[in-house]
Write a protein that holds these residues in place. Sequence first.
Motif, PDB file in Angstrom:
ATOM      1  N   THR A  21       0.867  -1.173   0.000  1.00  0.00           N
ATOM      2  CA  THR A  21       0.000   0.000   0.000  1.00  0.00           C
ATOM      3  C   THR A  21       0.905   1.224   0.000  1.00  0.00           C
ATOM      4  O   THR A  21       2.075   1.139   0.399  1.00  0.00           O
ATOM      5  N   LEU A  22       0.369   2.341  -0.408  1.00  0.00           N
ATOM      6  CA  LEU A  22       1.166   3.554  -0.475  1.00  0.00           C
ATOM      7  C   LEU A  22       1.765   3.903   0.883  1.00  0.00           C
ATOM      8  O   LEU A  22       2.956   4.204   0.992  1.00  0.00           O
ATOM      9  N   ASP A  23       0.972   3.832   1.925  1.00  0.00           N
ATOM     10  CA  ASP A  23       1.465   4.164   3.267  1.00  0.00           C
ATOM     11  C   ASP A  23       2.572   3.214   3.713  1.00  0.00           C
ATOM     12  O   ASP A  23       3.573   3.646   4.286  1.00  0.00           O
ATOM     13  N   ARG A  24       2.410   1.922   3.453  1.00  0.00           N
ATOM     14  CA  ARG A  24       3.441   0.951   3.842  1.00  0.00           C
ATOM     15  C   ARG A  24       4.717   1.141   3.020  1.00  0.00           C
ATOM     16  O   ARG A  24       5.819   1.008   3.538  1.00  0.00           O
ATOM     17  N   ASP A  25       4.550   1.448   1.738  1.00  0.00           N
ATOM     18  CA  ASP A  25       5.718   1.676   0.878  1.00  0.00           C
ATOM     19  C   ASP A  25       6.520   2.883   1.376  1.00  0.00           C
ATOM     20  O   ASP A  25       7.743   2.820   1.495  1.00  0.00           O
ATOM     21  N   ILE A  26       5.820   3.957   1.677  1.00  0.00           N
ATOM     22  CA  ILE A  26       6.490   5.170   2.163  1.00  0.00           C
ATOM     23  C   ILE A  26       7.139   4.918   3.517  1.00  0.00           C
ATOM     24  O   ILE A  26       8.269   5.360   3.761  1.00  0.00           O
ATOM     25  N   ALA A  27       6.458   4.184   4.383  1.00  0.00           N
ATOM     26  CA  ALA A  27       7.031   3.864   5.695  1.00  0.00           C
ATOM     27  C   ALA A  27       8.312   3.033   5.538  1.00  0.00           C
ATOM     28  O   ALA A  27       9.293   3.252   6.251  1.00  0.00           O
ATOM     29  N   HIS A  28       8.314   2.101   4.592  1.00  0.00           N
ATOM     30  CA  HIS A  28       9.504   1.275   4.372  1.00  0.00           C
ATOM     31  C   HIS A  28      10.659   2.124   3.837  1.00  0.00           C
ATOM     32  O   HIS A  28      11.806   1.981   4.291  1.00  0.00           O
ATOM     33  N   ILE A  29      10.362   3.008   2.908  1.00  0.00           N
ATOM     34  CA  ILE A  29      11.408   3.886   2.375  1.00  0.00           C
ATOM     35  C   ILE A  29      11.950   4.785   3.479  1.00  0.00           C
ATOM     36  O   ILE A  29      13.168   4.976   3.597  1.00  0.00           O
ATOM     37  N   ALA A  30      11.060   5.327   4.310  1.00  0.00           N
ATOM     38  CA  ALA A  30      11.497   6.167   5.435  1.00  0.00           C
ATOM     39  C   ALA A  30      12.371   5.364   6.396  1.00  0.00           C
ATOM     40  O   ALA A  30      13.372   5.879   6.920  1.00  0.00           O
ATOM     41  N   PHE A  31      12.037   4.101   6.611  1.00  0.00           N
ATOM     42  CA  PHE A  31      12.853   3.228   7.458  1.00  0.00           C
ATOM     43  C   PHE A  31      14.256   3.076   6.862  1.00  0.00           C
ATOM     44  O   PHE A  31      15.261   3.183   7.579  1.00  0.00           O
ATOM     45  N   LEU A  32      14.332   2.837   5.547  1.00  0.00           N
ATOM     46  CA  LEU A  32      15.633   2.698   4.884  1.00  0.00           C
ATOM     47  C   LEU A  32      16.435   3.996   4.953  1.00  0.00           C
ATOM     48  O   LEU A  32      17.647   3.967   5.152  1.00  0.00           O
ATOM     49  N   VAL A  33      15.753   5.120   4.806  1.00  0.00           N
ATOM     50  CA  VAL A  33      16.412   6.423   4.901  1.00  0.00           C
ATOM     51  C   VAL A  33      17.069   6.574   6.272  1.00  0.00           C
ATOM     52  O   VAL A  33      18.226   6.976   6.383  1.00  0.00           O
ATOM     53  N   LEU A  43      14.190   9.681  -7.060  1.00  0.00           N
ATOM     54  CA  LEU A  43      13.050   8.946  -7.595  1.00  0.00           C
ATOM     55  C   LEU A  43      13.077   9.020  -9.110  1.00  0.00           C
ATOM     56  O   LEU A  43      13.177  10.116  -9.678  1.00  0.00           O
ATOM     57  N   GLY A  44      13.014   7.866  -9.760  1.00  0.00           N
ATOM     58  CA  GLY A  44      13.022   7.827 -11.221  1.00  0.00           C
ATOM     59  C   GLY A  44      11.784   8.491 -11.799  1.00  0.00           C
ATOM     60  O   GLY A  44      10.668   8.245 -11.352  1.00  0.00           O
ATOM     61  N   PHE A  45      11.983   9.348 -12.784  1.00  0.00           N
ATOM     62  CA  PHE A  45      10.908  10.078 -13.434  1.00  0.00           C
ATOM     63  C   PHE A  45      10.713   9.472 -14.823  1.00  0.00           C
ATOM     64  O   PHE A  45      11.602   9.571 -15.671  1.00  0.00           O
ATOM     65  N   PRO A  46       9.573   8.830 -15.064  1.00  0.00           N
ATOM     66  CA  PRO A  46       9.371   8.035 -16.293  1.00  0.00           C
ATOM     67  C   PRO A  46       8.968   8.845 -17.524  1.00  0.00           C
ATOM     68  O   PRO A  46       7.833   8.792 -17.980  1.00  0.00           O
ATOM     69  N   LEU A  47       9.904   9.588 -18.073  1.00  0.00           N
ATOM     70  CA  LEU A  47       9.641  10.310 -19.316  1.00  0.00           C
ATOM     71  C   LEU A  47       9.641   9.327 -20.480  1.00  0.00           C
ATOM     72  O   LEU A  47      10.296   8.275 -20.420  1.00  0.00           O
ATOM     73  N   GLN A  48       8.930   9.673 -21.548  1.00  0.00           N
ATOM     74  CA  GLN A  48       8.976   8.863 -22.752  1.00  0.00           C
ATOM     75  C   GLN A  48      10.309   9.089 -23.453  1.00  0.00           C
ATOM     76  O   GLN A  48      11.024  10.049 -23.156  1.00  0.00           O
ATOM     77  N   ALA A  56       2.035   7.694 -17.322  1.00  0.00           N
ATOM     78  CA  ALA A  56       2.483   7.329 -15.970  1.00  0.00           C
ATOM     79  C   ALA A  56       2.893   8.539 -15.143  1.00  0.00           C
ATOM     80  O   ALA A  56       3.033   8.438 -13.923  1.00  0.00           O
ATOM     81  N   ILE A  57       3.052   9.687 -15.786  1.00  0.00           N
ATOM     82  CA  ILE A  57       3.579  10.862 -15.097  1.00  0.00           C
ATOM     83  C   ILE A  57       2.662  11.355 -13.982  1.00  0.00           C
ATOM     84  O   ILE A  57       3.132  11.698 -12.899  1.00  0.00           O
ATOM     85  N   GLN A  58       1.355  11.405 -14.215  1.00  0.00           N
ATOM     86  CA  GLN A  58       0.457  11.933 -13.186  1.00  0.00           C
ATOM     87  C   GLN A  58       0.521  11.075 -11.927  1.00  0.00           C
ATOM     88  O   GLN A  58       0.604  11.597 -10.814  1.00  0.00           O
ATOM     89  N   ALA A  59       0.505   9.761 -12.089  1.00  0.00           N
ATOM     90  CA  ALA A  59       0.616   8.870 -10.924  1.00  0.00           C
ATOM     91  C   ALA A  59       1.955   9.080 -10.229  1.00  0.00           C
ATOM     92  O   ALA A  59       2.036   9.075  -8.992  1.00  0.00           O
ATOM     93  N   MET A  60       3.022   9.299 -11.000  1.00  0.00           N
ATOM     94  CA  MET A  60       4.340   9.523 -10.418  1.00  0.00           C
ATOM     95  C   MET A  60       4.373  10.829  -9.644  1.00  0.00           C
ATOM     96  O   MET A  60       4.943  10.897  -8.565  1.00  0.00           O
ATOM     97  N   ARG A  61       3.753  11.860 -10.182  1.00  0.00           N
ATOM     98  CA  ARG A  61       3.730  13.149  -9.479  1.00  0.00           C
ATOM     99  C   ARG A  61       2.979  13.021  -8.142  1.00  0.00           C
ATOM    100  O   ARG A  61       3.403  13.586  -7.139  1.00  0.00           O
ATOM    101  N   ALA A  65       4.677  13.552  -4.474  1.00  0.00           N
ATOM    102  CA  ALA A  65       4.152  14.478  -3.462  1.00  0.00           C
ATOM    103  C   ALA A  65       3.939  13.774  -2.123  1.00  0.00           C
ATOM    104  O   ALA A  65       4.311  14.297  -1.062  1.00  0.00           O
ATOM    105  N   ARG A  66       3.372  12.584  -2.151  1.00  0.00           N
ATOM    106  CA  ARG A  66       3.150  11.829  -0.911  1.00  0.00           C
ATOM    107  C   ARG A  66       4.472  11.390  -0.286  1.00  0.00           C
ATOM    108  O   ARG A  66       4.632  11.422   0.932  1.00  0.00           O
ATOM    109  N   LEU A  67       5.408  10.988  -1.121  1.00  0.00           N
ATOM    110  CA  LEU A  67       6.712  10.549  -0.618  1.00  0.00           C
ATOM    111  C   LEU A  67       7.431  11.714   0.055  1.00  0.00           C
ATOM    112  O   LEU A  67       8.011  11.548   1.132  1.00  0.00           O
ATOM    113  N   GLU A  68       7.383  12.893  -0.534  1.00  0.00           N
ATOM    114  CA  GLU A  68       8.019  14.070   0.063  1.00  0.00           C
ATOM    115  C   GLU A  68       7.457  14.360   1.449  1.00  0.00           C
ATOM    116  O   GLU A  68       8.190  14.737   2.349  1.00  0.00           O
TER     117      GLU A  68
END
Length: 173
Positions: A21-33, A43-48, A56-61, A65-68
């Motif tokens: 889930t988004l919350d668990r993913d962010i929590a795991h990344i914060a743990f690694l940080v 964070l990889g930005f998926p340009l064509q 995919a850009i809107q979902a990435m943005r 924002a949530r990750l920040e």
Amino acid sequence: MALSDELGWTAQPLETLNRRTLDRDIAHIAFLVGTHEVAQVLLGFPLQLDGREGPAIQAMREFHARLEQGMPVPVILWDERLTTKAAEDLLIAADVSRKKRKGVVDRIAASILLQSYLASLEPAAKMEPESWANEYLDRGTVEPPHEPTDHSRMSAGRGRRTRRRRISGDSLG
């Protein structure tokens, strides 16, 4: 995901994030940080391939924002074009079987992404600020390099180089 060495010179694969889930993913990344004393998250930005923003850009943005919001350090977007292809090519050249490549390709792509970012920082230290814009326009990067932040620490016994550990993940990993 990938992690740089303490001096910010090399990138090594770390792990593949199995999305939950988004919350668990962010929590795991914060743990690694916190665990790895990371100063920035890349964070990889998926340009064509042609540089345009695809579907995919809107979902990435939104993810960015949530990750920040969940990180105690800056989150930087970085052009990830062709990192997965480069990782596949590297693994094929190393004669890694298709089955084994599937399990490691995202980690290798993340380390290629991080290594490209680290490499971009070296010339910036030697250039005048006026020339940064032209240098990064030529490379097609998403964001210019950032100066070492207050989150960086000095490495004990390593001269005057700052400690700049970074963690990277591509948008799929």
